[in-house]
Scaffold this motif. Sequence first.
Motif, PDB file in Angstrom:
ATOM      1  N   PRO A 492      30.460  35.185  48.201  1.00 27.99           N
ATOM      2  CA  PRO A 492      31.698  34.985  48.619  1.00 27.99           C
ATOM      3  C   PRO A 492      32.980  35.485  47.969  1.00 27.99           C
ATOM      4  O   PRO A 492      34.190  36.490  48.504  1.00 27.99           O
ATOM      5  N   GLU A 493      33.406  34.695  46.965  1.00 26.72           N
ATOM      6  CA  GLU A 493      35.009  35.144  46.492  1.00 26.72           C
ATOM      7  C   GLU A 493      34.915  36.120  45.703  1.00 26.72           C
ATOM      8  O   GLU A 493      35.945  37.084  46.119  1.00 26.72           O
ATOM      9  N   SER A 496      35.607  38.515  48.441  1.00 26.25           N
ATOM     10  CA  SER A 496      36.414  39.105  49.005  1.00 26.25           C
ATOM     11  C   SER A 496      37.834  39.223  48.192  1.00 26.25           C
ATOM     12  O   SER A 496      38.210  40.063  48.999  1.00 26.25           O
ATOM     13  N   ASP A 499      37.209  42.976  48.477  1.00 22.26           N
ATOM     14  CA  ASP A 499      38.325  43.437  49.803  1.00 22.26           C
ATOM     15  C   ASP A 499      39.456  43.436  49.950  1.00 22.26           C
ATOM     16  O   ASP A 499      40.170  44.941  50.489  1.00 22.26           O
ATOM     17  N   GLN A 500      40.347  42.804  49.646  1.00 26.36           N
ATOM     18  CA  GLN A 500      41.621  42.237  49.187  1.00 26.36           C
ATOM     19  C   GLN A 500      41.644  43.824  48.394  1.00 26.36           C
ATOM     20  O   GLN A 500      43.107  43.837  48.993  1.00 26.36           O
ATOM     21  N   ASP A 518      33.158  47.608  48.303  1.00 25.20           N
ATOM     22  CA  ASP A 518      33.673  47.431  49.547  1.00 25.20           C
ATOM     23  C   ASP A 518      33.140  48.573  50.487  1.00 25.20           C
ATOM     24  O   ASP A 518      33.621  47.876  51.860  1.00 25.20           O
TER      25      ASP A 518
END
Length: 790
Positions: A492-493, A496, A499-500, A518
């Motif tokens: 998940p990290e 994330s 994505d950021q 992404d």
Amino acid sequence: MSHHTDATPPGDARPINIAFGLERLGLWSLRIPLVAALIFAALAIGAGIGVSRISVDDSLSQLFRSDTPEFKQFEQVTKRFPSNEYDVLVVVEGKTLLERDNLDKLRSLVTDLQLVDGTRGIISLFSARAAPENGRIPAPLFPETLPDGGDYQALIDKIRGNDIIRGKLLSDDGTLALIVLSLEPSVTQSTKLNGIVTDIRKMMDEDLAGSGLKGELSGVPVMQLEIRNAVERDRLLYNTIGFVAGCLVAILFFRRVSFMIIAAGPPLIAILFALGALGWLDFRLNMFLNVMTPLIMVISFSDSMQLTFAARDRLIAGENKVQAFRNAIIVVGPACVLTHATAALSFTALMFTESDLIRTFGEAGLISTLIALVTVLTLAPLLGVLLVRGDMTRLKTGKNADTGVQALRRFCAWIAHGMVARPGLYSIIGILVVAGLGVFYAHLEPSYRLADQVPDKEQAVQASGKLDNKLSGANPIDVYVQFPPGADLYSPETLSVIDQVHETVEKQAGVGNVWSLDTLQRWLSQKLGKDDVATLKQYVDLLPAHLTQRFIAPDHGAVLVSGRIPDHDSSRLLPVVNQLDAALAPIRVAHPGYQIAVTGLAVIAARNSSAMIEKLNRGLTLEFLFVAAFIGLAFRSITVMLASILPGIFPVVLSGTVLWWMGEGLQFISVVALTVSFGLGLSATIHFLNRLRHEDDEHYAADPAVAVERATVLMGPALILTSIVLACGLAVTVFSDLPSLRTFGWLSAFAMMAALVADFLILRPTISFLRIHLRGSRRGQPSIHSRAAE
């Protein structure tokens, strides 16, 4: 006119030797001319073999190669994600691109391109998939047979609204399509590349025939091929044409082919020997080393011309050819040694820069300078002894009078007389002019564009320009995300962070066409309504390896978020890079284990080019004073040191002012061209000061102005002819396909003529003023102006 023919001027003391006797190296060929000729012939054969060993380094990143952390990281990213280095960008454009028949032709082209030898993958608008249905693998967006009528228009609307295609592989107006053809690395680095690019162009012509569509190629492999071809073509063609044109000018004044060969032969052989040595030492030809030929020509021809003129004067005065060339070596040779020494110092200074390319250029220049010195000193007298025939004294008077050279002498005498008549006034004017030009020069800003290194009369630059206009840019800009040890790609990290980063790059003004892992995750979420890791893994595994390796490292330890940026000047790109880097800072703080860095060739160029050009420019500025001090030390004279400063600076600041007036920035090649002009100005200065030394004997020492006028008359014609010949040799490069070489050619040619102006209008009054006020003057000696044509 009477001529001084003694190797040592009369007087109580022998003049100091500014070269510490090194010029006598040139005398050995006079002792054993036949043996020397055989040695030169053998060396020429060896040098020819060495020249054949020279290969072209067409790497676009070599200019910025250094030991800095940023470049090491760029190399690491290139090794883990090598796609951009091996992508051929096929740009197809036309107002009727999306018509049914043309779309069929475009698909046929994509199909054929997959059969090109060395292809490992292809990405185009036909790679897009429709939304998945009932858990099945997504079908191609384009059906095998294109529909007709309203169904076809519905398909086009779907294509133009597709997030994967729109703005990335198809322009918003539907008139330009991008096909990315990925080649095997081994193919791009071999001789096969030329054949492959030829095959691609042939396929474009055949498949798009009658469609009204135009296809062009860009990308790193195509740019490298065009650079390689242009470098190899320009190296011989333009230098040869220019030098031949210059030699014709020399023949008009010498009126004998033998003297033209004596003057032009040593520089040509020096070029052969120097390039041969570089070939044996495994130097590779690049945009910098491509100007080594004119550099050697500049350094060597001036000295060769001065030796030829000096020997010719002595032959006309009645000396035999061995005496004439021996005395020419003794009188002019020390200046030849010193001019090459100052050039060697300039090249040595370049060896302390951060760029590997510039350091290599400095090393090659130092080697070439030393070879050129030995060649000129030894070959000029050898050619003189072997080629000079007949009695030269008849050129003094009568119908065979040396009219061309005499006309130049009268012109030089007129200029010198005017300059030394009011040396103080003209010296002040010279200082004010140089200072004023220096103000404009100081406003020059560093400038770098990738397109300036690529032939702009070929397809690559034109195709890149179209991508800049319609698809946000042709140059990749990457954000490299390195995971901490043990981190999983699908955690998940990690997802994330990706994505950021992707979102940050998309929001950055000036950057577009953003792709990453992404992109797939968003597509699955929007089209399938799934954002679980299992589905993401499934689709990653379904994608071709050549596609996933663009964004995911083989060991799953890093990813790349890749965008595109226009090929603007580095001054415009650097703010974009800095803003993006600053926008990524919060992500780094929130996830300290992840290394996040903005990289790519465009980024390295934007960050490093300005600093490197400024360092080179500062080095050239400091070199003015350092070399002036060196010349003063060689002559053991503060007067000489002070007099040599303004003439050396003038051609540099004048050329820089012209660049500023034209709205041009200071490029890498501009600094090299200004270094050339500085070297030529110094060469003229050193030869004049050396000649002045020999004229400043008991007879002329009573009035320093007389010695200045006589030295001008004796060496001025050689300086004028040298400047004309070299300007011809370099100005012809304005027809090159390489923008950098065109800039080098016209700027160097202009600077050479500026150096000629400085030599006559600044050096003469300055040295007269300094000699009068620093050592005093006794008046009463007659001016040579009235005796110039005797």
